[in-house]
Design an enzyme around this catalytic site. Structure first.
Site, mmCIF file in Angstrom:
data_model
loop_
_atom_site.group_PDB
_atom_site.id
_atom_site.type_symbol
_atom_site.label_atom_id
_atom_site.label_comp_id
_atom_site.label_asym_id
_atom_site.label_seq_id
_atom_site.Cartn_x
_atom_site.Cartn_y
_atom_site.Cartn_z
ATOM 1 N N ASP A 79 0.802 -0.965 0.135
ATOM 2 C CA ASP A 79 0.047 0.105 0.089
ATOM 3 C C ASP A 79 0.866 1.271 0.017
ATOM 4 O O ASP A 79 1.640 1.415 0.971
ATOM 5 C CB ASP A 79 -1.063 0.041 1.176
ATOM 6 C CG ASP A 79 -1.843 1.139 1.201
ATOM 7 O OD1 ASP A 79 -1.734 2.058 0.609
ATOM 8 O OD2 ASP A 79 -2.613 1.276 2.393
ATOM 9 N N TYR A 135 -9.965 13.476 -6.847
ATOM 10 C CA TYR A 135 -8.905 12.926 -7.573
ATOM 11 C C TYR A 135 -8.469 14.000 -8.495
ATOM 12 O O TYR A 135 -7.106 14.065 -8.717
ATOM 13 C CB TYR A 135 -9.750 11.886 -8.752
ATOM 14 C CG TYR A 135 -8.939 11.154 -9.897
ATOM 15 C CD1 TYR A 135 -8.222 10.181 -9.597
ATOM 16 C CD2 TYR A 135 -8.813 11.966 -11.257
ATOM 17 C CE1 TYR A 135 -7.482 9.599 -10.637
ATOM 18 C CE2 TYR A 135 -8.350 11.277 -12.206
ATOM 19 C CZ TYR A 135 -7.430 10.138 -11.886
ATOM 20 O OH TYR A 135 -6.845 9.538 -12.854
#
Length: 256
Positions: free
Chosen positions: A63, A163
């Site tokens: 991650d 985003y």
């Protein structure tokens, strides 16, 4: 001689889509390539496929928002292949609001979702970059490519605010690092894809993808291989004097 022979490359988000295409291209060009992804099975399958073709590859589940995990992953790559001199920060997420694949308006984005997108898309790229800089500085060379987006350069109604914000920030980070790291022989560039046919894209509403296609002068969606080709150039000797740039791979979507 292969364009990337003797190079050690790391690609994040390499289990599928754009990341896998880039990692495959780097491995095929001769780089010892590490496929990093949050999904171990995807990373392992991609690296195994490269190995079956006689290429040098390894997989690592990580991650990118986890500082300790990033450190361990890059240490493992260096132990296996040597110092990393090519880094592609491709890992990213773009949550949508519902099953129809539509993005949420800003007022509907939770703080937790906002933070997770920043953690993966922006902080993850920073952590990975920070992990490779000491080695690149010692080598006196290195090439870093950050995966931005046309959504970081203009309004794009397919994605949500978190985003777009991270992709714009990646462009700013790219330019800063290009100036800061240039004296060490390290180039830093960004790629801004348009609508690319990937699993992430297919999570959007079909009519939104069709509208994006029609808004693209070349009248097609891009492919992961289109993006990989640009990345291969930026990390090859042919792109050695290019730094601090944003390369649009968007079929002319931002053409004015």
């Amino acid at each position: 001689m292969s364009s990337h022979a003797g190079r050690v490359a790391v690609v994040t988000g390499a289990g599928r889509g754009i990341g896998r295409a880039i990692a495959d291209a780097l491995a095929a060009a001769g780089a010892a390539t590490a496929y990093l992804d949050t999904e171990a099975a995807l990373a392992e399958a991609a690296a195994a496929a490269a190995q079956e073709r006689g290429l040098t590859a390894m997989a690592r589940a990580v991650d990118v928002a986890d500082e300790a995990a990033v450190g361990a992953a890059f240490a493992a790559v260096a132990a296996a292949f040597g110092p990393v001199d090519v880094l592609v920060n491709n890992a990213g997420i773009s949550p949508k609001s519902g099953a129809d694949g539509r993005r949420a308006e800003a007022r509907a984005v939770s703080l937790g979702e906002w933070q997770r997108v920043l953690d993966v898309n922006l902080t993850g790229a920073f952590l990975c970059t920070r992990a490779v800089l000491p080695g690149m500085q010692t080598l006196g060379r290195g090439q870093i490519v950050n995966m931005a987006s046309v959504a970081g350069r203009t309004y794009c109604d397919i994605v949500a605010v978190h985003y777009a914000a991270t992709k714009a920030a990646l462009i700013g980070m790219t330019k800063h690092l290009a100036g800061e790291q240039g004296p060490y022989g390290i180039s830093v560039n960004a790629i801004a894809p348009g609508r690319i046919d990937t699993p992430l894209m297919r999570g959007s509403a079909p009519e939104a993808n069709e509208a994006a296609r029609l808004a693209t002068p070349l009248r097609r969606l891009g492919t992961p291989e289109d993006v990989a080709a640009a990345c291969l150039f930026l990390t090859s000797p042919a792109g050695a004097f290019v730094t601090g740039q944003v390369c649009d791979v968007a079929g002319g979507w931002l053409l004015t």
